[in-house]
Design an enzyme around this catalytic site. Structure first.
Site, mmCIF file in Angstrom:
data_model
loop_
_atom_site.group_PDB
_atom_site.id
_atom_site.type_symbol
_atom_site.label_atom_id
_atom_site.label_comp_id
_atom_site.label_asym_id
_atom_site.label_seq_id
_atom_site.Cartn_x
_atom_site.Cartn_y
_atom_site.Cartn_z
ATOM 1 N N SER A 86 -10.916 -7.928 6.655
ATOM 2 C CA SER A 86 -11.910 -8.940 7.029
ATOM 3 C C SER A 86 -11.576 -9.660 8.324
ATOM 4 O O SER A 86 -12.466 -10.142 9.004
ATOM 5 C CB SER A 86 -12.053 -9.974 5.915
ATOM 6 O OG SER A 86 -12.438 -9.330 4.729
ATOM 7 N N THR A 87 -10.293 -9.777 8.658
ATOM 8 C CA THR A 87 -9.926 -10.482 9.885
ATOM 9 C C THR A 87 -9.069 -9.584 10.755
ATOM 10 O O THR A 87 -8.433 -8.654 10.273
ATOM 11 C CB THR A 87 -9.138 -11.777 9.592
ATOM 12 O OG1 THR A 87 -7.864 -11.421 9.060
ATOM 13 C CG2 THR A 87 -9.876 -12.687 8.632
#
Length: 197
Positions: A11-12
């Site tokens: 996600s990051t």
């Protein structure tokens, strides 16, 4: 027998897909058939590498992921995706689902996938509810919500402003503080508007 198409996602940008990639390669996926999205939320409908992986899937192929949450967060979306793959004659294999390897091309695998997708969504929603509740309680109690602490104090900025006023180059003063010249000027402006409204 069809190809195995691997998909990994984080996600990051700070997170690493190394472990997912190692698991997928160990499951027999060729490096050329591995698609990886960095910094892309599972809640997003469009994920560039995921879309490419789907485009690479043909009848008889199997998409392989490490865990169910790499697909998304909504049970409805996960089930719709599994149905789409079935209608295309492709399968879905989840390496770490319920302690084992689940292949949706089998009736048992399909049933397990459905149950686990519902549980994954429930777990996500409970976690989100807890975080929201915790933030609300901390706000009500007047507690700090975290964030990056400000390393350079207002006092240090005031001293730096005095140094610049006495002829020191702003770039050097900012560098000595460990910040960029632009950040130094921005902090100086904020400080001066607070003290001279």
């Amino acid at each position: 027998m069809g190809k195995l198409i691997g998909y990994a996602r984080v996600s990051t940008r700070n997170q690493s897909t190394d472990r997912q990639e190692a698991d997928l390669l160990a499951a027999g996926i060729r490096r050329d058939d591995l698609y990886v999205d960095h910094g892309v939320s599972g809640a997003r409908a469009s994920r560039p590498q995921f879309d490419r992986a789907l485009g690479a899937l043909h009848e008889g192929d199997t998409m392989v992921i490490t865990t169910l949450d790499r697909l998304g967060r909504s049970t409805q979306n996960m089930l719709a995706f599994a149905d789409e793959l079935r209608s295309r004659g492709a399968g879905l294999r989840v390496l770490n689902l319920g302690g084992g390897d689940v292949d949706t091309s089998t009736p048992m695998g399909s049933m397990l996938f459905t149950i686990m997708a519902a549980l994954a969504q429930m777990e996500y929603e409970i976690k989100r509810e807890r975080v929201t509740d915790s933030v609300r309680k901390r706000r009500e109690a007047g507690k700090d919500l975290g964030g990056r602490p400000q390393r350079i104090t207002d006092s240090q900025i005031r001293n730096a402003i005095r140094l610049v006023g006495s002829g020191e180059p702003a770039a050097q003063v900012a560098r000595d503080l460990g910040m960029s010249r632009a950040s130094f000027y921005r902090r100086s402006r904020i400080l001066s508007t607070r003290t001279n409204p």
